[in-house]
Design a protein around this motif. Structure first.
Motif, PDB file in Angstrom:
ATOM      1  N   GLY A 276       0.824  -1.218   0.000  1.00 13.94           N
ATOM      2  CA  GLY A 276       0.000   0.000   0.000  1.00 13.94           C
ATOM      3  C   GLY A 276       0.844   1.247   0.000  1.00 13.94           C
ATOM      4  O   GLY A 276       0.543   2.214  -0.713  1.00 13.94           O
ATOM      5  N   HIS A 277       1.899   1.248   0.802  1.00 13.92           N
ATOM      6  CA  HIS A 277       2.808   2.395   0.820  1.00 13.92           C
ATOM      7  C   HIS A 277       3.452   2.597  -0.549  1.00 13.92           C
ATOM      8  O   HIS A 277       3.622   3.752  -1.005  1.00 13.92           O
ATOM      9  CB  HIS A 277       3.908   2.186   1.864  1.00 13.92           C
ATOM     10  N   ALA A 278       3.845   1.509  -1.203  1.00 13.87           N
ATOM     11  CA  ALA A 278       4.498   1.610  -2.505  1.00 13.87           C
ATOM     12  C   ALA A 278       3.552   2.233  -3.532  1.00 13.87           C
ATOM     13  O   ALA A 278       3.961   3.099  -4.324  1.00 13.87           O
ATOM     14  CB  ALA A 278       4.972   0.235  -2.969  1.00 13.87           C
ATOM     15  N   ARG A 279       2.296   1.809  -3.535  1.00 12.45           N
ATOM     16  CA  ARG A 279       1.315   2.387  -4.469  1.00 12.45           C
ATOM     17  C   ARG A 279       1.104   3.874  -4.190  1.00 12.45           C
ATOM     18  O   ARG A 279       1.060   4.694  -5.114  1.00 12.45           O
ATOM     19  CB  ARG A 279      -0.015   1.640  -4.370  1.00 12.45           C
ATOM     20  N   ARG A 280       0.965   4.217  -2.924  1.00 10.62           N
ATOM     21  CA  ARG A 280       0.722   5.618  -2.567  1.00 10.62           C
ATOM     22  C   ARG A 280       1.919   6.492  -2.941  1.00 10.62           C
ATOM     23  O   ARG A 280       1.747   7.590  -3.482  1.00 10.62           O
ATOM     24  CB  ARG A 280       0.442   5.728  -1.065  1.00 10.62           C
ATOM     25  N   ALA A 281       3.107   5.995  -2.674  1.00 13.98           N
ATOM     26  CA  ALA A 281       4.303   6.772  -3.010  1.00 13.98           C
ATOM     27  C   ALA A 281       4.398   6.988  -4.512  1.00 13.98           C
ATOM     28  O   ALA A 281       4.757   8.086  -4.980  1.00 13.98           O
ATOM     29  CB  ALA A 281       5.550   6.054  -2.492  1.00 13.98           C
ATOM     30  N   ALA A 282       4.068   5.974  -5.307  1.00  9.23           N
ATOM     31  CA  ALA A 282       4.104   6.113  -6.762  1.00  9.23           C
ATOM     32  C   ALA A 282       3.085   7.136  -7.249  1.00  9.23           C
ATOM     33  O   ALA A 282       3.337   7.899  -8.187  1.00  9.23           O
ATOM     34  CB  ALA A 282       3.858   4.758  -7.427  1.00  9.23           C
ATOM     35  N   GLU A 283       1.916   7.177  -6.616  1.00  5.45           N
ATOM     36  CA  GLU A 283       0.889   8.153  -6.991  1.00  5.45           C
ATOM     37  C   GLU A 283       1.349   9.585  -6.731  1.00  5.45           C
ATOM     38  O   GLU A 283       1.051  10.498  -7.499  1.00  5.45           O
ATOM     39  CB  GLU A 283      -0.399   7.881  -6.209  1.00  5.45           C
ATOM     40  N   LEU A 284       2.057   9.778  -5.620  1.00  2.00           N
ATOM     41  CA  LEU A 284       2.468  11.127  -5.214  1.00  2.00           C
ATOM     42  C   LEU A 284       3.843  11.523  -5.729  1.00  2.00           C
ATOM     43  O   LEU A 284       4.250  12.687  -5.592  1.00  2.00           O
ATOM     44  CB  LEU A 284       2.472  11.224  -3.681  1.00  2.00           C
ATOM     45  N   ALA A 285       4.587  10.566  -6.304  1.00  2.00           N
ATOM     46  CA  ALA A 285       6.016  10.754  -6.570  1.00  2.00           C
ATOM     47  C   ALA A 285       6.332  12.009  -7.373  1.00  2.00           C
ATOM     48  O   ALA A 285       7.323  12.694  -7.098  1.00  2.00           O
ATOM     49  CB  ALA A 285       6.582   9.518  -7.271  1.00  2.00           C
ATOM     50  N   LYS A 286       5.535  12.318  -8.370  1.00  2.00           N
ATOM     51  CA  LYS A 286       5.857  13.428  -9.261  1.00  2.00           C
ATOM     52  C   LYS A 286       5.040  14.692  -8.965  1.00  2.00           C
ATOM     53  O   LYS A 286       5.166  15.688  -9.689  1.00  2.00           O
ATOM     54  CB  LYS A 286       5.631  13.019 -10.720  1.00  2.00           C
ATOM     55  N   CYS A 287       4.248  14.667  -7.893  1.00  2.00           N
ATOM     56  CA  CYS A 287       3.370  15.811  -7.620  1.00  2.00           C
ATOM     57  C   CYS A 287       4.139  17.075  -7.276  1.00  2.00           C
ATOM     58  O   CYS A 287       3.672  18.185  -7.559  1.00  2.00           O
ATOM     59  CB  CYS A 287       2.401  15.459  -6.491  1.00  2.00           C
ATOM     60  N   ASP A 288       5.296  16.949  -6.649  1.00  6.31           N
ATOM     61  CA  ASP A 288       6.011  18.174  -6.284  1.00  6.31           C
ATOM     62  C   ASP A 288       6.600  18.881  -7.504  1.00  6.31           C
ATOM     63  O   ASP A 288       7.039  20.032  -7.425  1.00  6.31           O
ATOM     64  CB  ASP A 288       7.095  17.891  -5.235  1.00  6.31           C
ATOM     65  N   LEU A 289       6.602  18.215  -8.669  1.00  2.00           N
ATOM     66  CA  LEU A 289       7.117  18.866  -9.877  1.00  2.00           C
ATOM     67  C   LEU A 289       6.251  20.034 -10.315  1.00  2.00           C
ATOM     68  O   LEU A 289       6.705  20.897 -11.075  1.00  2.00           O
ATOM     69  CB  LEU A 289       7.219  17.843 -11.017  1.00  2.00           C
ATOM     70  N   VAL A 290       5.002  20.066  -9.858  1.00  2.89           N
ATOM     71  CA  VAL A 290       4.121  21.170 -10.243  1.00  2.89           C
ATOM     72  C   VAL A 290       3.941  22.168  -9.098  1.00  2.89           C
ATOM     73  O   VAL A 290       3.035  23.004  -9.144  1.00  2.89           O
ATOM     74  CB  VAL A 290       2.749  20.638 -10.718  1.00  2.89           C
ATOM     75  N   THR A 291       4.787  22.102  -8.084  1.00  2.00           N
ATOM     76  CA  THR A 291       4.727  23.084  -7.000  1.00  2.00           C
ATOM     77  C   THR A 291       5.556  24.310  -7.349  1.00  2.00           C
ATOM     78  O   THR A 291       6.466  24.245  -8.184  1.00  2.00           O
ATOM     79  CB  THR A 291       5.246  22.488  -5.679  1.00  2.00           C
ATOM     80  N   GLU A 292       5.259  25.425  -6.708  1.00  2.00           N
ATOM     81  CA  GLU A 292       5.978  26.667  -6.978  1.00  2.00           C
ATOM     82  C   GLU A 292       7.465  26.530  -6.640  1.00  2.00           C
ATOM     83  O   GLU A 292       8.333  27.021  -7.361  1.00  2.00           O
ATOM     84  CB  GLU A 292       5.364  27.806  -6.157  1.00  2.00           C
ATOM     85  N   MET A 293       7.755  25.849  -5.528  1.00  2.00           N
ATOM     86  CA  MET A 293       9.137  25.741  -5.084  1.00  2.00           C
ATOM     87  C   MET A 293       9.984  24.980  -6.090  1.00  2.00           C
ATOM     88  O   MET A 293      11.096  25.400  -6.452  1.00  2.00           O
ATOM     89  CB  MET A 293       9.209  25.063  -3.711  1.00  2.00           C
ATOM     90  N   VAL A 294       9.487  23.839  -6.565  1.00  2.00           N
ATOM     91  CA  VAL A 294      10.273  23.025  -7.489  1.00  2.00           C
ATOM     92  C   VAL A 294      10.334  23.663  -8.872  1.00  2.00           C
ATOM     93  O   VAL A 294      11.329  23.520  -9.589  1.00  2.00           O
ATOM     94  CB  VAL A 294       9.722  21.587  -7.543  1.00  2.00           C
ATOM     95  N   LEU A 295       9.293  24.386  -9.249  1.00  2.00           N
ATOM     96  CA  LEU A 295       9.356  25.109 -10.516  1.00  2.00           C
ATOM     97  C   LEU A 295      10.467  26.160 -10.481  1.00  2.00           C
ATOM     98  O   LEU A 295      11.117  26.432 -11.490  1.00  2.00           O
ATOM     99  CB  LEU A 295       8.012  25.769 -10.816  1.00  2.00           C
ATOM    100  N   GLU A 296      10.699  26.736  -9.296  1.00  3.16           N
ATOM    101  CA  GLU A 296      11.762  27.744  -9.143  1.00  3.16           C
ATOM    102  C   GLU A 296      13.117  27.075  -8.946  1.00  3.16           C
ATOM    103  O   GLU A 296      14.132  27.526  -9.474  1.00  3.16           O
ATOM    104  CB  GLU A 296      11.445  28.648  -7.954  1.00  3.16           C
ATOM    105  N   PHE A 297      13.141  25.991  -8.165  1.00  2.00           N
ATOM    106  CA  PHE A 297      14.393  25.284  -7.863  1.00  2.00           C
ATOM    107  C   PHE A 297      14.219  23.802  -8.227  1.00  2.00           C
ATOM    108  O   PHE A 297      13.897  22.967  -7.370  1.00  2.00           O
ATOM    109  CB  PHE A 297      14.744  25.425  -6.382  1.00  2.00           C
ATOM    110  N   PRO A 298      14.425  23.442  -9.496  1.00  4.53           N
ATOM    111  CA  PRO A 298      14.212  22.045  -9.928  1.00  4.53           C
ATOM    112  C   PRO A 298      15.051  21.036  -9.156  1.00  4.53           C
ATOM    113  O   PRO A 298      14.657  19.878  -9.028  1.00  4.53           O
ATOM    114  CB  PRO A 298      14.609  22.078 -11.410  1.00  4.53           C
ATOM    115  N   GLU A 299      16.202  21.471  -8.649  1.00  3.58           N
ATOM    116  CA  GLU A 299      17.063  20.540  -7.923  1.00  3.58           C
ATOM    117  C   GLU A 299      16.443  20.060  -6.614  1.00  3.58           C
ATOM    118  O   GLU A 299      16.942  19.116  -5.986  1.00  3.58           O
ATOM    119  CB  GLU A 299      18.431  21.179  -7.635  1.00  3.58           C
ATOM    120  N   LEU A 300      15.332  20.685  -6.200  1.00  4.61           N
ATOM    121  CA  LEU A 300      14.666  20.282  -4.960  1.00  4.61           C
ATOM    122  C   LEU A 300      13.571  19.249  -5.184  1.00  4.61           C
ATOM    123  O   LEU A 300      12.830  18.916  -4.246  1.00  4.61           O
ATOM    124  CB  LEU A 300      14.066  21.519  -4.272  1.00  4.61           C
TER     125      LEU A 300
END
Length: 688
Positions: free
Chosen positions: A382-406
């Motif tokens: 269950g944890h593995a499935r949930r992590a895969a669902e959320l894995a790329k979500c931070d790519l569309v956050t303001e912080m990562v858009l400004e600092f991709p290395e994060l």
């Protein structure tokens, strides 16, 4: 032959800091290559560079080429004389050499005798050759992007302003990039802007230092390092010196001066990675940690001026960093207003690859593979499935858009804030590990499963659309992905079948143009990466080839075999047994008739073959359980004792006996011997 120092310096406007080392080394290499082509003797060649200059100093440079004997070949002897008289061909060749036909010689070659001429030419003066050598070296520089300036048609990375070429104390008469060479250089833009006349090429470094310029790149780097550490000691803190940042800062200054500034403590509520990224990326600052490894509200900047009022410089930097950190704090607060899970729909509009769909498609594929892997390694499905669902979500956050290395790091922070399970949050950061060959691997089971699934999806998908990496192009970093999978499986001691994982990953793709044979192709590609892995482990290529020849699909097992065979190769018995296995392989490969599956002891005649048969049977009983447990080194150590009976067999027994039954029985004995070693590797390849 006299020798002296040669100096070349090209004065430019500020170069891109990341290009300085490359350009400096390339210029020195170009001069070195030119001198080698001209056969001019020299001593050490030193490359120097700052933002405003590229320089090369050649020590003990000979003042001329050595004299050379030049041989020219003319017409064939049969065509050079007719009835004892020189032909027009012979006379024309003699004229071209500036001599009479009688002064020509005969040259004997494997294709006959030719008319020839041999003369001793005095070496050219080095000063006459240097202009062309320097022009070619400059023309060959790997300039990132050329530009023009003014009305000139000259092109270079930045506008050029002066050219120094000194051979000892003499100016070399030369031109390059529209400049005429002289002895005039310039010091620091602010501290010593006036022209400097260099008397001798040996004076360069001292003259530059007197003019507030540290031209030696390594000296400048170390000066910065020392100053940063000294500033940190004053603050009773630990300075974190990133080597890439150190190199970049060194490329921004000619006379480094370290200064310590501060920022509001309220910014420490923002994750330290955000503040550090902002300080490094935007301002090129070094950050400081306290005794507990926590970020201090301090930074160290490297100024390019020794100010009479350093406090003004510090305050200026503090004014600049404040809004940068305020932006980071704003992004962090804004992002936390929405849970990561709420961003899942946004991934549908972010393309992973045109033929492979969006990040939503990739997340679904990753979830299936990560869940399977988690089940295989005692992780939480269950944890593995949930992590895969959320894995790329931070790519569309303001912080990562400004600092991709994060990417990943911010996913962990936001998941913790959202109340996601701790292991799920940590896996969001661990999915990117290892980032390079020697990097750490994920710690959590969920992180291991997600990191593997993401890479396997990329490998099968990109290969499946036919975008395989070539020798020079690997835009999807498939080599790094493959090595990452190997490192995770080996370092994590995960005994998983790579073929099974690739089949599962391939099955998640809806449609792949090159699906036929895809699993075998990707599997072969990934196992081929073990060559680089073995090299990093100090294992010879022959050992890799010996293991690669066997149908091994579990990377952990592959690595164990590599280490076992490498240890075996260091034994005294290894060379003899490898040669024997090579001989056995050659003998068996030539047989047209089927070889019996087992040895008939009743048909053994010679003492040597009986001894070998007894030894093989005894070793077989001893090592088969070891093979089953993957204890390959112990097994090979046990097989090493076969050297003596094997040597005796080949010394005393005729394998290809006239009696076909005896011959077949001896071949069966050799096949049994070979099969024991093939349980680990084809050690005959250690002979290569």
């Amino acid at each position: 032959m006299a020798a002296t120092t040669f100096l070349l310096e090209l004065g430019v406007e500020e170069l891109p800091p990341h290009a300085i080392d490359t350009l400096s080394d390339a210029l020195a290499d170009g001069v070195r290559h030119g001198l080698a082509e001209a056969d001019i003797e020299h001593g050490a060649i030193r490359a120097y560079a700052t933002p405003r200059r590229l320089a090369v100093q050649v020590h003990e440079l000979a003042d001329k080429q050595p004299d050379r004997e030049v041989e020219r070949r003319g017409p064939a002897l049969a065509a050079a004389f007719k009835e004892g008289q020189p032909t027009k061909a012979a006379e024309g060749f003699a004229r071209s050499c500036g001599v009479d036909v009688s002064e020509l010689i005969h040259l004997e070659t494997d294709k006959g005798t030719w008319l020839g001429y041999r003369e001793r030419r005095p070496g050219e003066a080095t000063k006459n050759l240097l202009p062309d050598i320097v022009s070619k070296a400059i023309a060959a520089l790997p300039v990132p992007k050329n530009m023009r300036w003014g009305a000139s048609r000259t092109e270079f990375s930045r506008p050029v302003h002066w050219l120094v070429m000194l051979f000892g104390s003499d100016v070399v008469a030369a031109e390059a990039l529209g400049l005429t060479a002289g002895r005039t250089t310039f010091g620091h833009r602010f501290h010593a802007p006036q022209a400097i006349e260099l008397a001798h090429a040996d004076d360069y470094l001292s003259a530059m230092e007197n003019a507030w310029v540290l031209a030696d790149r390594e000296q400048r780097r170390e000066r910065i390092r020392e100053q940063v550490l000294a500033e940190a000691e004053v603050q009773e803190a630990t300075a974190v010196i990133d080597e890439d940042l150190l190199t970049e800062v060194s490329g921004l200054v000619e006379w480094p001066v370290a200064l310590t500034g501060s920022f509001d403590e309220r910014f420490l509520e923002v994750p330290p990675e955000c503040l550090i990224s902002s300080m490094k990326a935007n301002q090129k600052y070094f950050h400081l940690l306290d005794e507990q490894g926590r970020l201090r509200p301090l930074f160290i900047t490297i100024a390019n001026i020794d100010s009479a009022d350093p406090q003004q410089v510090i305050e200026g930097n503090e004014r600049v960093i404040r809004p940068r950190l305020a932006d980071a704090a704003f992004f962090f607060d804004t992002d936390r207003n929405r849970p990561l899970a709420d961003r899942i729909p946004e991934l549908a509009s972010v393309l992973f690859q045109q033929q492979l769909g969006s990040l939503t498609d990739k997340a679904h594929r990753n979830a299936a593979v990560a869940a399977f892997i988690a089940g295989q390694i005692d992780g939480d499905v269950g944890h593995a499935r949930r992590a895969a669902e959320l894995a790329k979500c931070d790519l569309v956050t303001e912080m990562v858009l400004e600092f991709p290395e994060l990417q990943g790091t911010m996913g962990r922070y936001y998941a913790i804030h959202d109340g996601e399970p701790e292991e799920v949050a940590q896996a969001l950061e661990e999915q990117y590990l290892p980032r390079f060959a020697t990097d750490a691997i994920p710690v959590t089971r969920t992180g291991l499963a997600l990191a593997l699934a993401d890479r396997l999806d990329t490998l099968t998908g990109i290969f499946g659309i036919g975008a395989r990496p070539t020798g020079t192009k690997d835009p999807f970093a498939l080599r790094r992905a493959a090595i990452g999978v190997l490192n995770i499986l080996v370092k994590g001691e995960l005994d998983l079948d790579l073929r099974e994982l690739l089949e599962l990953a391939t099955a998640q793709h809806q449609e792949l143009p090159y699906a036929g044979g895809l699993v075998d192709e990707v599997l072969g590609y990934m196992l081929d990466r073990f060559r680089a892995w073995a090299q990093d482990e100090g294992i010879d290529a022959e050992v890799y080839l010996a293991v690669r020849s066997r149908p091994v699909t579990r990377p952990l097992d592959f690595a164990r075999r590599l280490r076992a065979v490498a240890a075996f190769a260091g034994r005294d018995e290894a060379a003899a047994l490898a040669a024997a296995n090579k001989r056995v392989a050659n003998i068996l490969a030539k047989q047209d008739e089927p070889i019996p599956a087992s040895v008939d002891p009743q048909r053994l005649q010679e003492d040597a073959e009986k001894s070998l048969h007894q030894a093989v049977m005894a070793r077989q009983e001893r090592v088969m359980p070891l093979f089953a447990e993957g204890r390959y080194q112990e097994a090979l150590d046990a097989l090493a004792s076969l050297r003596q009976p094997v040597d005796a067999f080949f010394d005393q027994v005729m394998v290809m006996a006239e009696d076909p039954e005896i011959r077949a029985n001896r071949l069966a004995l050799l096949a049994a011997l070979q099969a024991l070693f093939l349980e680990v590797a084809d050690i005959s390849l250690l002979q290569q």
